[in-house]
Design an enzyme around this catalytic site. Structure first.
Site, PDB file in Angstrom:
ATOM      1  N   THR A 107       0.853  -1.190   0.000  1.00 55.17           N
ATOM      2  CA  THR A 107       0.000   0.000   0.000  1.00 55.17           C
ATOM      3  C   THR A 107       0.886   1.235   0.000  1.00 55.17           C
ATOM      4  O   THR A 107       1.967   1.244   0.598  1.00 55.17           O
ATOM      5  CB  THR A 107      -0.935   0.041   1.220  1.00 55.17           C
ATOM      6  OG1 THR A 107      -0.159  -0.006   2.425  1.00 55.17           O
ATOM      7  CG2 THR A 107      -1.902  -1.139   1.201  1.00 55.17           C
ATOM      8  N   ASP A 108       0.443   2.275  -0.685  1.00 51.49           N
ATOM      9  CA  ASP A 108       1.238   3.482  -0.852  1.00 51.49           C
ATOM     10  C   ASP A 108       0.887   4.533   0.200  1.00 51.49           C
ATOM     11  O   ASP A 108       0.038   4.308   1.065  1.00 51.49           O
ATOM     12  CB  ASP A 108       1.042   4.038  -2.262  1.00 51.49           C
ATOM     13  CG  ASP A 108       1.483   3.054  -3.331  1.00 51.49           C
ATOM     14  OD1 ASP A 108       2.545   2.425  -3.143  1.00 51.49           O
ATOM     15  OD2 ASP A 108       0.761   2.881  -4.329  1.00 51.49           O
ATOM     16  N   LYS A 109       1.500   5.684   0.095  1.00 54.10           N
ATOM     17  CA  LYS A 109       1.313   6.774   1.045  1.00 54.10           C
ATOM     18  C   LYS A 109      -0.167   7.106   1.239  1.00 54.10           C
ATOM     19  O   LYS A 109      -0.898   7.313   0.276  1.00 54.10           O
ATOM     20  CB  LYS A 109       2.045   8.014   0.531  1.00 54.10           C
ATOM     21  CG  LYS A 109       1.819   9.269   1.352  1.00 54.10           C
ATOM     22  CD  LYS A 109       2.466  10.468   0.701  1.00 54.10           C
ATOM     23  CE  LYS A 109       2.125  11.757   1.432  1.00 54.10           C
ATOM     24  NZ  LYS A 109       2.708  12.953   0.782  1.00 54.10           N
ATOM     25  N   VAL A 111      -2.661   5.305   2.086  1.00 58.59           N
ATOM     26  CA  VAL A 111      -3.637   4.235   1.850  1.00 58.59           C
ATOM     27  C   VAL A 111      -3.765   3.369   3.101  1.00 58.59           C
ATOM     28  O   VAL A 111      -2.766   3.011   3.729  1.00 58.59           O
ATOM     29  CB  VAL A 111      -3.237   3.369   0.636  1.00 58.59           C
ATOM     30  CG1 VAL A 111      -4.234   2.232   0.426  1.00 58.59           C
ATOM     31  CG2 VAL A 111      -3.134   4.238  -0.620  1.00 58.59           C
TER      32      VAL A 111
END
Length: 395
Positions: A107-109, A111
């Site tokens: 998962t990215d920033k 999320v």
């Protein structure tokens, strides 16, 4: 000491190396006398075994899931909690490779994840006690639901059958005009049906090279299969109406979901001609708008392949979420969705992003209607306050 632990014994004993290890240990563990390490020395830890950690988190304050030196991440907090709970040794506390660590989905920033799984080797004596210790050491926006013993070779990423994401979306993003784009907007039924119809276009196997970055049209990795995309009925939180868009696919590329949402919004608002939706899957490169990451939630990573192979005959505990559903629901409501609602209310992240769509060009050389550059007055949460007066958010 078992063969699995020999890496901890074979170490550089030079003064310089020992001093470095001491500094790293201080960084990873609180120096309080009442820490778990003071009660149980590492020499008495049980042997390492393979486990699946079922967890959830709110990603709003983190720069993504994966460890990234110099910034705060979910895995960094998890490793610290492992160490403080005596589930890993000091010599493994700063290198996830020594734990054979893997996450089921990155998962990215910003999320969040309601149901995420990581797999790694841990020293677990009592599972229930270890879960309690972990949660006592973790921030309130990260939770461990359970620790489950798995096969020695278990890799949560390789055994991931499919992934389910949700995107919480305020309904004013689908308003047909900027004059209607305000917090108190309510989504008409015909527009809701248009949103649902647009979303069905993405279902099936398609080349999503325009829905990520750094990929070419002929890259086979851009072919992805989406099993379903559904949009819920609207619901109200505070004075804002929202919908949940649920996407179920085998796998997703970087930014793929946010671009699907962005294209759906642009198409529904008639910001882009309807034919551009089809063109985005053809050979020509186009710039698909990227929706904010604030509302994106990893809902679940399904492990059906593992369950069918190892848990169907009850020899292993299945990796399912049935026993934790109430805890998951409560954590998601209190720590994830509440933050999303409050952040949009406070920073107007999505509302401000919608304003940028009027300037978006999907192809180089696009000539946009002059009317799109006329900035209308848009209402905020306060009646009569133009959206343009609302401070720009960071998202």
């Amino acid at each position: 000491m078992t063969s699995q632990d020999t890496s901890c014994k074979r170490k550089d004993t030079s003064p310089a190396k020992q001093d470095k290890c001491k500094r790293l240990k201080v960084e990873c563990i609180d120096s309080k006398d009442d820490t778990p390490q003071a009660l149980q020395t590492e020499s008495k830890l049980p042997s390492k075994k393979r486990y699946a950690i079922l967890m959830g988190f709110c990603g709003d304050k983190y720069k993504g899931m994966m460890i990234n030196p110099g910034v705060r991440t979910i895995e960094e907090e998890l490793l610290k909690a492992f160490h403080r709970s005596s589930l890993i040794k000091s010599c493994n506390a700063t290198d996830i490779k020594k734990l054979s660590f893997q996450r089921a989905s990155r998962t990215d920033k910003g999320v969040s994840a309601a149901r995420q799984i990581v797999s790694c080797n841990l020293h677990v004596d009592d599972i229930e006690r270890s879960v309690e210790l972990l949660n006592s050491q973790l921030p309130s926006d990260i939770i461990v639901y359970d620790i489950i013993r798995t096969t020695k070779s278990y890799d949560c990423h390789k055994y991931a059958t499919s992934r389910v994401y949700q995107y919480l979306c305020p309904t004013y993003v689908f308003a047909k005009t900027y004059a209607e784009t305000y917090i108190g907007y309510r989504l008409p039924q015909d527009v809701l049906e248009q949103v649902r119809t647009t979303l069905t276009f993405f279902v099936g196997t398609k080349n999503f090279f325009n829905y990520t970055s750094g990929k070419k049209m002929n890259d086979p990795s851009c072919s992805r299969y989406l099993r379903s995309i559904e949009c819920s009925d609207p619901f109200v939180m505070g004075n804002t109406e929202w919908v949940r868009i649920t996407l179920h696919g085998d796998s997703f590329m970087y930014h793929m979901i946010r671009k699907i949402i962005g294209m759906t919004i642009a198409t529904t608002r008639d910001v882009t001609p309807a034919q551009y939706l089809q063109k985005s899957f053809e050979s020509e490169r186009c710039d698909v708008p990227l929706a904010p990451g604030l509302g994106l939630i990893l809902e679940e990573v399904k492990q059906q392949r593992y369950n069918n192979k190892f848990a169907s005959d009850n020899t292993r505990k299945p990796l399912v979420w049935d026993a934790y559903e109430e805890t998951v629901r409560q954590f998601k409501a209190d720590q994830i969705e509440k933050v999303i609602y409050e952040e949009e209310q406070k920073r107007r992240v999505v509302l401000q992003w919608v304003e940028t769509l009027k300037m978006h060009t999907f192809y180089t050389g696009d000539v946009l209607p002059e009317s799109l550059f006329t900035k209308p007055e848009v209402k905020s949460t306060v009646e009569g306050v133009p959206c343009s007066t609302v401070p720009m958010g960071n998202g």
